[in-house]
Design an enzyme around this catalytic site. Structure first.
Site, PDB file in Angstrom:
ATOM      1  N   CYS A   1       0.834  -1.213   0.000  1.00 19.70           N
ATOM      2  CA  CYS A   1       0.000   0.000   0.000  1.00 19.70           C
ATOM      3  C   CYS A   1       0.868   1.262   0.000  1.00 19.70           C
ATOM      4  O   CYS A   1       1.589   1.518   0.964  1.00 19.70           O
ATOM      5  CB  CYS A   1      -0.906  -0.054   1.229  1.00 19.70           C
ATOM      6  SG  CYS A   1      -1.681   1.498   1.695  1.00 19.70           S
TER       7      CYS A   1
ATOM      8  N   CYS B   1       0.186   3.782   2.797  1.00 22.45           N
ATOM      9  CA  CYS B   1       0.639   3.189   4.074  1.00 22.45           C
ATOM     10  C   CYS B   1       2.126   3.445   4.268  1.00 22.45           C
ATOM     11  O   CYS B   1       2.576   3.725   5.385  1.00 22.45           O
ATOM     12  CB  CYS B   1       0.391   1.681   4.093  1.00 22.45           C
ATOM     13  SG  CYS B   1      -1.336   1.206   3.959  1.00 22.45           S
TER      14      CYS B   1
END
Length: 106
Positions: A31, A34
């Site tokens: 991600c 993230c």
């Protein structure tokens, strides 16, 4: 400097029983956002050492916790106090936003 603790399906229940406010970052290796917020979460772990618990849940490795809280978008950051969710942040945000949310629980 303190480091964010690794939260798993196995230790989650024990960790959220803490008397201190808790910030849990739900994330995954693949991600992009993230990865942007990861260093911020690590900084917060140091900033709030002794005042709050800061941890991270890898949603790929720990699907039960993510599923239990209906995590559909990552990063999702949940704020707990007394074992209950008191605040939530979805998506990457500046450190100041997360600090304000943690400060509100202290």
């Amino acid at each position: 400097m303190s480091k964010a603790i690794e939260i798993t399906d196995a230790n989650f229940e024990e960790i959220i029983k803490s008397e201190q406010p808790i910030l849990v970052d739900f994330w995954a290796e693949w991600c992009g956002p993230c990865k942007m917020i990861g260093p911020v979460v690590e900084e917060l772990a140091g900033d709030y050492d002794g005042k709050a618990v800061v941890g991270k849940v890898d949603v790929d490795a720990n699907p039960a916790v993510a599923q239990a809280f209906g995590i559909r978008s990552i990063p999702t950051l949940l704020f707990f106090k007394g074992g209950e969710i008191v605040d939530k942040q979805v998506g990457a945000v500046p450190k100041s936003v997360l600090s304000q949310k943690l400060d509100a629980q202290l």
